[in-house]
Design an enzyme around this catalytic site. Structure first.
Site, PDB file in Angstrom:
ATOM      1  N   GLU A 178       0.814  -1.229   0.000  1.00  0.00           N
ATOM      2  CA  GLU A 178       0.000   0.000   0.000  1.00  0.00           C
ATOM      3  C   GLU A 178       0.846   1.277   0.000  1.00  0.00           C
ATOM      4  OE1 GLU A 178      -2.680  -0.536   3.334  1.00  0.00           O
ATOM      5  OE2 GLU A 178      -3.447  -2.415   2.547  1.00  0.00           O
ATOM      6  N   ASN A 221       1.974  -5.132  -3.163  1.00  0.00           N
ATOM      7  CA  ASN A 221       0.608  -5.538  -2.843  1.00  0.00           C
ATOM      8  C   ASN A 221      -0.208  -4.293  -2.493  1.00  0.00           C
ATOM      9  OD1 ASN A 221      -1.324  -7.696  -2.043  1.00  0.00           O
ATOM     10  ND2 ASN A 221      -1.019  -6.943   0.042  1.00  0.00           N
ATOM     11  N   HIS A 257     -10.379  -6.284  -1.909  1.00  0.00           N
ATOM     12  CA  HIS A 257     -11.434  -6.119  -0.896  1.00  0.00           C
ATOM     13  C   HIS A 257     -12.608  -5.464  -1.616  1.00  0.00           C
ATOM     14  CE1 HIS A 257      -9.086  -7.405   2.508  1.00  0.00           C
ATOM     15  NE2 HIS A 257      -8.093  -6.639   2.105  1.00  0.00           N
ATOM     16  N   GLU A 286      -6.250 -10.864  -1.028  1.00  0.00           N
ATOM     17  CA  GLU A 286      -7.073 -10.610   0.168  1.00  0.00           C
ATOM     18  C   GLU A 286      -8.558 -10.515  -0.178  1.00  0.00           C
ATOM     19  OE1 GLU A 286      -5.573  -7.275   2.478  1.00  0.00           O
ATOM     20  OE2 GLU A 286      -3.484  -7.825   2.104  1.00  0.00           O
ATOM     21  N   ASP A 288     -12.329 -10.393  -0.380  1.00  0.00           N
ATOM     22  CA  ASP A 288     -13.605 -10.597   0.295  1.00  0.00           C
ATOM     23  C   ASP A 288     -14.629  -9.696  -0.386  1.00  0.00           C
ATOM     24  OD1 ASP A 288     -12.760  -8.189   1.538  1.00  0.00           O
ATOM     25  OD2 ASP A 288     -12.390  -9.161   3.463  1.00  0.00           O
TER      26      ASP A 288
HETATM   27  O1  9MR Z   1      -7.496  -8.178   8.667  1.00  0.00           O
HETATM   28  C1  9MR Z   1      -6.614  -7.295   9.310  1.00  0.00           C
HETATM   29  C2  9MR Z   1      -7.220  -6.819  10.625  1.00  0.00           C
HETATM   30  O2  9MR Z   1      -7.267  -7.882  11.536  1.00  0.00           O
HETATM   31  C3  9MR Z   1      -6.445  -5.663  11.196  1.00  0.00           C
HETATM   32  O3  9MR Z   1      -7.132  -5.162  12.330  1.00  0.00           O
HETATM   33  C4  9MR Z   1      -6.282  -4.585  10.130  1.00  0.00           C
HETATM   34  C5  9MR Z   1      -5.512  -3.385  10.650  1.00  0.00           C
HETATM   35  O4  9MR Z   1      -5.128  -2.551   9.628  1.00  0.00           O
HETATM   36  O5  9MR Z   1      -5.597  -5.137   9.013  1.00  0.00           O
HETATM   37  C6  9MR Z   1      -6.347  -6.129   8.380  1.00  0.00           C
HETATM   38  O6  9MR Z   1      -5.670  -6.607   7.235  1.00  0.00           O
HETATM   39  C7  9MR Z   1      -5.380  -5.649   6.206  1.00  0.00           C
HETATM   40  C8  9MR Z   1      -4.146  -6.146   5.480  1.00  0.00           C
HETATM   41  O7  9MR Z   1      -3.090  -6.340   6.363  1.00  0.00           O
HETATM   42  C9  9MR Z   1      -3.728  -5.160   4.390  1.00  0.00           C
HETATM   43  N1  9MR Z   1      -4.821  -4.889   3.495  1.00  0.00           N
HETATM   44  C10 9MR Z   1      -6.084  -4.507   4.113  1.00  0.00           C
HETATM   45  C11 9MR Z   1      -6.491  -5.543   5.157  1.00  0.00           C
HETATM   46  C12 9MR Z   1      -7.857  -5.224   5.730  1.00  0.00           C
HETATM   47  O8  9MR Z   1      -7.807  -4.007   6.446  1.00  0.00           O
END
Ligand code: 9MR
Length: 377
Positions: A178, A221, A257, A286, A288
């Protein structure tokens, strides 16, 4: 029952000295099927050869504020499904800086080690997530007031320590996560590394990761890069630029997402193909698909059908692009999804209900995997 084919007496004699039923170990239990599911009736069994189907491994992050214990280490039916259904796993939070490097001079590998060991026992590959990011960094790092030289050394040491520890056991590393905003500008303020050290640190991160584990595939990513847009254009330009400097980047991945509010990114395959044409791997990392829930909290049949279509189109796009061989969903059960925690009123974003029964989206994925297996045979 099929009669046993006897291959030869010597072999048979040897075979008979081995107990016919292996003692039940944690690992063998993980491979057991739930009642009613045929042994091959899983996503990983349906996938074509060489194509991995993955999930995030629930733990850390938002889970810590939820009224349940750590999913990965305490929910046995969850672990069994994780082993049974998937051939790739991604630590959801457990390899992020705030977990794996909680103090400047202390690493905490326990949670990440447990996932990597689980993956080995269950013949799964691992996606490492992540090394250079603006989020989920510990306060000691973000607020440490370090000099440029110190910061550079901190990142270098972190990469060599973490990547080195799992050398040979990580298939793909999200080296940089990101790094661009929605307009395709580098996050020069939020991202401590880019802010303090300049964009050149991105090339260094790739070089160091490569040195620490020469066989891992190294990825950029991001989310919001499913379509051809300013952000994905920025990645394409950056990767070309890095290559011109002799920095090897192996892959580009779209998190995916998705939300049913915004429609499906119909140019996903075309977008991934731009990267594939450069000889890069691509991946969905990732996925969903969230939706606005009706007042009852239960999605309508129509919503579930649309969701299934989004999942399937994402998978079909990946399957249609050369070098898109890794497809990961961000959790497989609504019970542990990050979505309702971050998006009030939205949810039901994964492919299984809380009790691990399968939604239409699960079957849509399974159908596409089976079809791809038949075509590629
Ligand atoms: O799923 C993850 C969640 O448990 C955390 O609280 C969150 C914090 O930023 O991050 C989520 O995972 C992220 C991933 O690491 C990067 N892309 C976005 C995902 C969803 O926020």
């Amino acid at each position: 029952m099929k009669p046993l084919r006897i291959v030869g007496t010597t072999l048979l004699a040897t075979a008979l000295t081995i107990p016919l039923v292996a003692p039940a170990t944690a690992a063998s239990l993980e491979r057991h099927q739930p009642p009613g599911h045929a042994k091959k009736d899983t996503l990983r069994a349906a996938a074509p050869k060489g194509f991995v189907i993955g999930t995030a491994v629930a733990g850390g992050g938002h889970h810590e504020s939820q009224p349940y214990p750590d999913p990965f280490t305490s929910d046995e039916p969850y672990r069994a499904a994780l082993a049974r259904e998937f051939s790739s796993v991604s630590p959801e939070n457990q390899m992020k800086w705030e977990y794996i490097h909680p103090e400047r001079d202390r690493y905490n590998f326990a949670a990440a080690d447990a996932i990597v060991d689980f993956a080995r026992r269950n013949r799964q590959v691992v996606r490492g997530h992540t090394l250079l990011w603006h989020s989920q960094n510990p306060a000691w790092l973000e607020q440490g007031g370090f000099s440029k030289e110190e910061l550079r050394e901190i990142l270098r040491e972190h990469i060599f320590t973490v990547v080195g520890r799992y050398k040979g056991r990580i298939q793909q590393w999200d080296v940089a996560n990101e790094i661009f905003d929605g307009e395709g500008n580098l996050r020069t303020q939020e991202n401590i590394w880019i802010r303090e050290l300049g964009p050149g640190i991105i090339a260094d991160a790739f070089r160091w990761t490569r040195e620490a584990d020469p066989k891992a595939e190294l990825f950029f990513n991001d989310y919001g890069v499913e379509s051809i847009n300013a952000k994905s254009d920025a990645y394409l330009a950056l990767i070309k630029d890095l290559r011109a400097q002799g920095v090897r980047v192996d892959g580009f991945s779209a998190q995916a997402h998705l939300s049913m509010r915004y429609g499906f990114p119909a140019d996903l395959a075309d977008n991934l193909r731009r990267f594939s044409r450069l000889g890069l791997e691509t991946a969905i990392t990732e996925l969903d698909v969230r939706m606005d829930l009706p007042e009852s909290g239960t999605p309508t049949d129509e919503q579930l059908a649309t969701q299934a279509e989004y999942y399937q189109r994402t998978l079909d796009a990946c399957l249609s692009v050369r070098g898109c061989d890794s497809f990961t969903i961000w959790g497989f059960t609504d019970k542990y999804s990050w979505v309702p925690v971050f998006f009030p009123a939205e949810g039901a974003a994964t492919v299984m209900w809380d009790d691990l029964t399968r939604k239409p989206a699960y079957f849509a994925l399974q159908d596409s995997l089976k079809e791809a297996s038949n075509c590629r045979r």
